[in-house]
Scaffold this motif. Structure first.
Motif: not given
Ligand SMILES: CC(C)(C)CCc1c(C(=O)O)[nH]c(=O)[nH]c1=O
Length: 310
Positions: A71-100
Motif C-alpha cells: 500500500g505504498l508505505p513511504n516516508a514522503g518525497y521530501p525525505y527521499y529528496l533530502d537523502y538525495a541532497r546529501s548522497y555521496p555521488y562521488a563514491a560512484g554508486k548512482p542513486l535512483f529516486l522512485s516516484l509513485s
C-alpha cells in the motif's frame, strides 16, 4: 572477469542493485544497500506526503517467491529528496529516486520539484501507480500513459525512466513500446513490477496469507522469472536506443545472467534481497562471475542481448 556497466553517463562496478520497495524505505535501509556490494541504490516509491500503507500482514514469502500488498508505505518525497541532497555521488554508486504519485498531479509536482533541485539522481516513475477510478493501473491504460508521459516530459527535461508492470500479450508489448518510443528523454524502462493480484493460500489455516484486498497481492520471486525475462527481451527489441533494467526472479548468478542475455543493462533484486539480506548482492555477483569465467566471457557486453532463438 569485468562486471562493470556504463550507461546514462554513469559508471557502475557491477549490474546489481535493489528493486524499489525492498530495503529502501528508511535512510538506514538505503545505507545498508549503498554500503553493500550493490553498485547502485533506488528508493522506495514515494508520494508527496508520508504514508503508513496497508494493515499487516501485507507481505508473505513462500518457497516460490513472495506476495505483497504494502500500500505504498513511504516516508514522503521530501525525505527521499533530502537523502538525495546529501548522497555521496562521488563514491560512484548512482542513486535512483522512485516516484509513485497517487494522481498524475502528484507525479508532476514531485518531478518539477526534482527538476528544480538539479541533483545527479535519476527518477524512475512507477507506472503501476493508480489511474482514475474505474480505470486499470496507469501502465495498463496506454492512452492515459501517453498523456501522463507527455506532461511529465514537459516538467522534467532530464533523462528519466519508468517501472513497468508485466505485459502478457504481443499487442500490449507493441502498444506500450509505441508510447514509450515517443519520448526521447525516457532513457530506461525497468521490467517488471510484481505480477498483480495473485492469491496465495495457506492450506493448514485454510486462509489467505496477507490482510489487504482479501489476500490479493503482487507476486515476486521465482513465480515471475519467465514473465520478467519475456518483458526484458521484448522491450529490448522494441525500444531501440533505450536501456532495459531487469527485475524479477533473480535469486542467483544464473538468473542475473539470463536477464542480461535477454538484453538487460542492469538488474534489480527484490524478493531475494528481502529474504536473504544485503549479503545476496555479493553472493549473486560471485555466482555471475564464476558462470562467466566458466563460459569464457570477459565482460557483460560479450553476451548482453545475445539470447539465441531456435
Ligand atoms: C501498487 C502500488 C501501491 C500502487 C504501488 C507500490 C507497489 C507496491 C506496494 O507498495 O504495495 N508493491 C509492489 O509490488 N509494487 C508496487 O509498485
Amino acid at each position: 572477469v569485468d562486471l562493470s556497466v556504463s550507461w546514462l553517463g554513469l559508471a557502475m562496478a557491477n549490474p546489481l542493485y535493489n528493486a524499489s520497495g525492498v530495503m529502501c524505505r528508511s535512510v538506514a535501509e538505503l545505507e545498508q544497500v549503498r554500503t553493500s556490494a550493490a553498485a547502485a541504490v533506488i528508493t522506495k516509491s514515494c508520494t508527496p506526503q508520508p504514508r503508513t500503507g496497508n494493515p499487516e500482514p501485507r507481505y508473505c514469502a513462500t518457497a516460490l517467491g513472495s506476495i505483497n500488498s504494502m500500500g505504498l508505505p513511504n516516508a514522503g518525497y521530501p525525505y527521499y529528496l533530502d537523502y538525495a541532497r546529501s548522497y555521496p555521488y562521488a563514491a560512484g554508486k548512482p542513486l535512483f529516486l522512485s516516484l509513485s504519485g497517487m494522481t498524475l498531479q502528484e507525479n508532476l509536482d514531485m518531478l518539477s520539484d526534482l527538476a528544480a533541485a538539479q541533483l545527479p539522481c535519476l527518477p524512475e516513475v512507477n507506472l503501476s501507480c493508480p489511474n482514475l477510478p474505474g480505470k486499470p493501473q496507469l501502465g495498463y491504460d496506454f492512452q492515459a500513459c501517453h498523456e501522463a508521459l507527455t506532461q511529465m516530459a514537459r516538467v522534467y527535461h532530464g533523462p528519466f525512466g519508468v517501472k513497468l508492470p508485466p505485459y502478457f500479450d504481443p499487442v500490449h508489448f507493441a502498444r506500450m513500446a509505441a508510447v514509450l518510443n515517443a519520448f526521447p528523454a525516457l532513457r530506461f524502462v525497468t521490467c517488471i513490477n510484481s505480477i498483480g493480484n495473485g492469491l496465495v493460500i495457506d492450506v493448514d489455516r485454510e486462509s489467505v496469507v496477507i490482510k489487504p484486498k482479501d489476500g490479493l497481492g503482487g507476486l515476486g520471486g521465482s513465480y515471475v522469472l519467465p514473465t520478467a525475462l519475456a518483458n526484458v527481451r521484448e522491450f529490448y527489441r522494441l525500444l531501440p536506443g533505450k536501456h532495459v533494467v531487469g527485475c524479477g526472479g533473480i535469486n542467483s548468478g544464473r538468473e542475473a545472467f539470463m536477464h542480461i542475455l535477454a538484453g538487460a543493462t542492469a538488474v534489480q533484486i527484490g524478493t531475494c534481497l528481502y529474504e536473504e539480506g544485503e549479503g545476496a548482492f555479493a553472493r549473486i555477483l560471485d555466482e555471475l562471475r564464476a558462470l562467466m569465467a566458466h563460459k569464457g566471457y570477459q565482460r557483460l557486453d560479450d553476451f548482453r542481448g545475445k539470447l539465441k532463438t531456435l
